[in-house]
Design an enzyme around this catalytic site. Structure first.
Site, PDB file in Angstrom:
ATOM      1  N   ASP A  24       1.391   5.816   5.462  1.00 18.58           N
ATOM      2  CA  ASP A  24       0.884   6.072   4.973  1.00 18.58           C
ATOM      3  C   ASP A  24       1.040   4.773   3.783  1.00 18.58           C
ATOM      4  OD1 ASP A  24      -1.653   4.174   5.679  1.00 18.58           O
ATOM      5  OD2 ASP A  24      -2.952   5.563   4.717  1.00 18.58           O
TER       6      ASP A  24
ATOM      7  N   LYS B 251       0.554  -0.832  -0.332  1.00 17.48           N
ATOM      8  CA  LYS B 251       0.212  -0.488   0.123  1.00 17.48           C
ATOM      9  C   LYS B 251       0.904   0.830  -0.149  1.00 17.48           C
ATOM     10  CE  LYS B 251      -3.598   2.408   2.949  1.00 17.48           C
ATOM     11  NZ  LYS B 251      -4.190   2.457   4.066  1.00 17.48           N
TER      12      LYS B 251
ATOM     13  N   GLU C 115      -9.294   3.083   2.353  1.00 18.06           N
ATOM     14  CA  GLU C 115      -8.546   3.350   0.619  1.00 18.06           C
ATOM     15  C   GLU C 115      -8.077   2.351   0.095  1.00 18.06           C
ATOM     16  OE1 GLU C 115      -8.016   5.128   3.642  1.00 18.06           O
ATOM     17  OE2 GLU C 115      -5.875   4.667   2.697  1.00 18.06           O
TER      18      GLU C 115
ATOM     19  N   LYS D  47     -10.487  12.785   7.742  1.00 16.59           N
ATOM     20  CA  LYS D  47      -9.806  12.086   9.278  1.00 16.59           C
ATOM     21  C   LYS D  47     -10.138  13.611   9.896  1.00 16.59           C
ATOM     22  CE  LYS D  47      -7.126   8.092   7.555  1.00 16.59           C
ATOM     23  NZ  LYS D  47      -7.608   7.050   8.961  1.00 16.59           N
TER      24      LYS D  47
ATOM     25  N   ARG E  38      -7.259  -1.348   1.070  1.00 23.46           N
ATOM     26  CA  ARG E  38      -8.001  -2.051   0.451  1.00 23.46           C
ATOM     27  C   ARG E  38      -8.343  -1.803  -1.434  1.00 23.46           C
ATOM     28  NH1 ARG E  38     -12.315  -2.094   5.392  1.00 23.46           N
ATOM     29  NH2 ARG E  38     -10.201  -1.193   6.045  1.00 23.46           N
TER      30      ARG E  38
ATOM     31  N   ASP F 239     -12.163   6.566   3.388  1.00 23.77           N
ATOM     32  CA  ASP F 239     -11.068   6.424   4.615  1.00 23.77           C
ATOM     33  C   ASP F 239     -10.370   4.743   4.375  1.00 23.77           C
ATOM     34  OD1 ASP F 239      -8.939   7.313   6.042  1.00 23.77           O
ATOM     35  OD2 ASP F 239     -10.170   7.199   7.744  1.00 23.77           O
TER      36      ASP F 239
ATOM     37  N   ASP G 298      -2.673  10.178   3.618  1.00 24.86           N
ATOM     38  CA  ASP G 298      -4.091   9.228   3.741  1.00 24.86           C
ATOM     39  C   ASP G 298      -5.098  10.799   4.242  1.00 24.86           C
ATOM     40  OD1 ASP G 298      -6.274   9.166   3.900  1.00 24.86           O
ATOM     41  OD2 ASP G 298      -5.284   7.004   5.186  1.00 24.86           O
TER      42      ASP G 298
END
Ligand code: BES
Ligand code: ZN
Ligand code: ZN
Length: 499
Positions: A290, A267, A351, A279, A353, A349, A272
């Site tokens: 991230d 990833k 994201e 967030k 996956r 959020d 993020d």
């Protein structure tokens, strides 16, 4: 840094300082501690008796002494190694790193270490060199003053009766591993205005050239052609274009089983914000890390390029920025991934996956038979395991067990969480094939994993949720705080064992 192997006359090593591992409840009655105790006038015996130095891992005691005769060093560092019965090769890395950080602060340029390990001396050498190199990483890249300019320039490892040439090669392997960890940590530490997906791709490309890997970067147009609607939904709100990074290592002669291909998939969310499901601002700055899963893939592939194992490895990073721009994906949007599955996005959020979905599909289309993905996927894993264990989940118990074992070998802890039909049911969507969140806050880490599992066809697959372990909030005696390069050593062990 220069690396040397010394196989006799430890005290006479041509270095500024000597460092020696000391276990709990030791005395100076015999062996190397007796000799060193005599060398420095009995102070080791005194400090052990005084209980000021107990030999616990992380303990250190430092002495200056007058060097006599053939001895060059005039400093000695005792480094706690814990219980002798529990001492593992990976602990040697911690001891070596602790010594290197401690001595560097004192402006020592060169030191020799007696690790006092009775097992495989080549493994010891690799761990020691990796520990020393990794210990030197600092967060000061962007400081214009107060920079750490002290450097260890020579590390000598003392293995009594070892074979110098073999030890030297093992030290070089350790250096490669330590450098590759630091390479990954540098990526994870970069601010997101510097390390956006395009820059991440550039750095991967440059690294690939340097170490002899093949590298291909797919732009958004290519991804669109491949039908990566899930991944692309994440980049819509960002001004920075997404990049799909592909790194290939192919050995000249393969010893692996025919048709077998291991893929490492990361990833790479360079920042993020959460997107439209934004967030809270408090703590959002941490989300530059991230992309740590992607950094792990790039760092591992760097080491693989240099170590040249005899099995092929495919590295994939989905590099994307998750922003809430005006074109951003909305909660309730439905997208189609590259395997044809439709996804109802109920939280932008979640994201990681979404990008991993298309990345694992791609890996399998490229022939991957084993896939390990790495991701700072869920806050839930931090609640479950803190920063001490990385969660591992997967569809193949053998692969999961192998990862746990490799981790134990290198000193990285993994803990398995379950997956299964009952969990998969929780991501069924009313109007699409699946949705990208479960209901409520239940089993957050597992839900993330079973989502990714939907995109695995036949491959054996394991997912590592590194959200808790990829970043250290505090420094330790053997390493700085900040990015940890978690899982690189485990993955390298996995590759080594599949040869
Ligand atoms: N990158 C985060 C995971 C994360 C959160 C890491 C906090 C470290 C600290 C991920 O993209 C995310 O936001 N996950 C959500 C998923 C949820 C919306 C189902 C989370 O964990 O809250
Ligand atoms: Zn997120
Ligand atoms: Zn994320």
């Amino acid at each position: 840094m220069k690396f040397q192997a010394i196989t006799d006359n430890f005290q006479e090593a041509n270095v500024d300082a000597l460092a020696v591992a000391v276990f709990k409840d030791e005395n100076t009655g015999s062996g190397i501690l007796k000799d060193l105790n005599e060398l420095i006038g009995g102070h080791i015996a005194s400090i052990i008796k005084s209980e000021e130095f107990k030999g616990e891992s992380g303990d250190t005691a430092y002495f200056l002494f007058e060097s006599k005769g053939k001895n060059k060093a005039n400093r000695l560092l005792l480094v706690g190694a814990g219980d002798r019965a529990d001492y593992k090769t990976s602990d040697v890395g911690v001891v070596a790193g602790t010594a290197a950080r401690n001595l560097r602060k004192r402006n020592v340029k060169s030191f020799a270490l007696a690790p006092r390990f009775d097992g495989d001396s080549l493994d010891v050498a690799t761990n020691a060199a990796a520990g020393v190199v990794a210990s030197q990483f600092e967060l000061d890249k962007y400081k214009s003053s107060d920079k750490n300019d002290k450097k260890i320039d020579t590390f000598a490892l003392y293995i009594e009766g070892g074979r110098e040439k073999d030890l030297k090669d093992a030290l070089t392997r350790g250096e490669i591993i330590g450098d590759s960890m630091n390479f990954a940590r540098d990526l994870a530490n970069e601010p997101p205005n510097v390390l956006h997906p395009t820059e991440m791709a550039k750095r991967a490309e440059k690294m690939a050239k340097e170490v002899g890997l093949k590298c291909e970067i797919l732009d958004e147009g290519k991804m669109e052609k491949l039908g990566m609607g899930s991944l692309l939904s994440v980049t819509k709100g960002s001004a920075q274009p997404a990049k799909f990074i592909i790194l290939r290592y192919e050995p000249k002669k393969s010893t692996g089983k025919k048709g077998e291909l291991l893929a490492l998939v990361g990833k790479g969310i360079t920042f993020d914000t959460g997107g439209i499901s934004i967030k809270p601002s408090e703590g959002m700055d941490a989300m530059k890390y991230d992309m740590s899963g992607g950094a792990t893939v790039i760092g591992t592939m760097r080491a693989i390029g240099l170590l040249k194992p005899t099995v092929p490895v495919l590295g994939i990073v989905a590099a994307v920025e998750n922003m809430p721009g005006s074109a951003a994906t909305r909660p309730s949007d439905i997208v189609t991934a590259s395997n044809g599955k439709t996804v109802e996005i109920l939280n932008t959020d979640a994201e990681g996956r979404l990008v991993l979905a298309d990345a694992v599909v791609y890996a399998e289309k490229q022939g991957a038979t084993r896939i390990v993905d790495m991701a700072t996927l869920t806050g839930a894993v931090i609640i479950a395991l803190g920063d001490l264990h990385t969660a591992v989940l997967g569809n193949d118990q053998e692969l999961v067990d192998e990862i746990i074992e490799c981790g134990a070998d290198v000193g990285e802890n993994f803990w398995q969480l379950p997956i299964g039909k009952e969990y998969s049911k929780m991501i069924k969507s009313d109007i699409a094939d699946i949705k990208n969140i479960g209901g409520g806050r239940k089993a957050g880490t597992i839900i993330g994993a079973v989502f990714i599992e939907e995109f695995i066809k036949d491959a054996k697959w394991a997912h590592l949720d590194i959200a808790g372990t990829a970043w250290a909030d505090d420094a330790k005696p053997h390493r700085s705080k900040g990015p940890t390069a978690i899982a690189i050593r485990t993955l390298l062990k996995l590759v080594e064992k599949s040869q």
